[in-house]
Design an enzyme around this catalytic site. Structure first.
Site, short mmCIF file in Angstrom:
data_model
loop_
_atom_site.label_atom_id
_atom_site.label_comp_id
_atom_site.label_asym_id
_atom_site.label_seq_id
_atom_site.Cartn_x
_atom_site.Cartn_y
_atom_site.Cartn_z
CG HIS A 14 -0.40 0.48 2.48
ND1 HIS A 14 -1.13 1.07 3.47
CD2 HIS A 14 0.88 0.44 2.96
CE1 HIS A 14 -0.36 1.38 4.50
NE2 HIS A 14 0.86 1.00 4.22
CB CYS A 33 2.82 4.39 5.31
SG CYS A 33 2.87 2.92 6.36
CG HIS A 39 5.41 0.45 2.30
ND1 HIS A 39 4.76 1.59 1.90
CD2 HIS A 39 4.81 0.06 3.45
CE1 HIS A 39 3.83 1.88 2.78
NE2 HIS A 39 3.82 0.97 3.74
CG HIS A 41 2.41 -2.90 6.29
ND1 HIS A 41 3.27 -2.48 7.27
CD2 HIS A 41 2.04 -1.79 5.61
CE1 HIS A 41 3.40 -1.17 7.19
NE2 HIS A 41 2.67 -0.72 6.19
CG ASP A 79 -2.20 -13.41 0.62
OD1 ASP A 79 -1.38 -12.68 1.23
OD2 ASP A 79 -2.01 -14.61 0.41
CG HIS A 80 1.16 -12.52 -2.10
ND1 HIS A 80 0.73 -13.23 -1.00
CD2 HIS A 80 2.49 -12.70 -2.17
CE1 HIS A 80 1.77 -13.81 -0.44
NE2 HIS A 80 2.85 -13.51 -1.12
CD GLU A 125 0.59 -0.36 9.63
OE1 GLU A 125 -0.52 0.14 9.39
OE2 GLU A 125 1.61 0.30 9.89
NI NI Z 1 2.52 1.12 5.41
#
Ligand code: NI
Length: 136
Positions: A14, A33, A39, A41, A79-80, A125
């Site tokens: 995200h 972020c 990037h 998580h 996911d992914h 997170e």
């Molecule tokens: Ni982030």
């Protein structure tokens, strides 16, 4: 009333960026972020439902059914993937962990069997930071 929790895991990319702000302000508010090139998580998701144990089974609900619902309506959509670009239920929103928890709630709340209610979405997170949403 008994509470039942299923724990799941997913990875997603995200970016948190407010277009109305300068690059500097975005970095100040969102830190890493705000990274322009995305990037990821490693999220841990705790889905808690509540209800009364069934007289015939002793279960609130079939945990396999709960797992299938989470897989179909949450994990397969996240996911992914890229939360900002790939996820229909996050379109047009800031992809913060807070908003993601609300989005996950909305994906599941109306899909549980009769007599079972969604109680809490708890979303980590990082191992140090999590949010909880109880539907209000
Ligand atoms: Ni982030």
């Amino acid at each position: 009333m008994v509470y039942l929790t299923r724990i799941e895991h997913f990875n997603a990319a995200h970016k948190l960026y407010n277009e109305a702000w300068s690059v500097e302000k975005n970095e100040e508010v969102f830190g890493k972020c705000a990274n322009e090139n995305w990037h990821g998580h490693n999220y841990d998701l705790y889905v808690t439902v509540k209800g009364n144990p069934d007289q015939d089974t002793g279960f609130i609900m079939d945990v396999k059914k709960l797992s299938l619902l989470i897989n179909e309506f949450v994990l397969e959509k996240l996911d992914h993937l890229n939360l900002n670009e790939d996820v229909d239920f996050m379109k047009g929103q800031f992809c913060s962990t807070e908003n993601l928890a609300v989005g996950i709630w909305n994906q599941l709340a109306n899909r549980l069997p009769a007599g079972v209610q969604l109680h809490c979405i708890k979303l980590y997170e990082t191992p140090q930071i999590y949010v909880e949403y109880y539907g209000e």
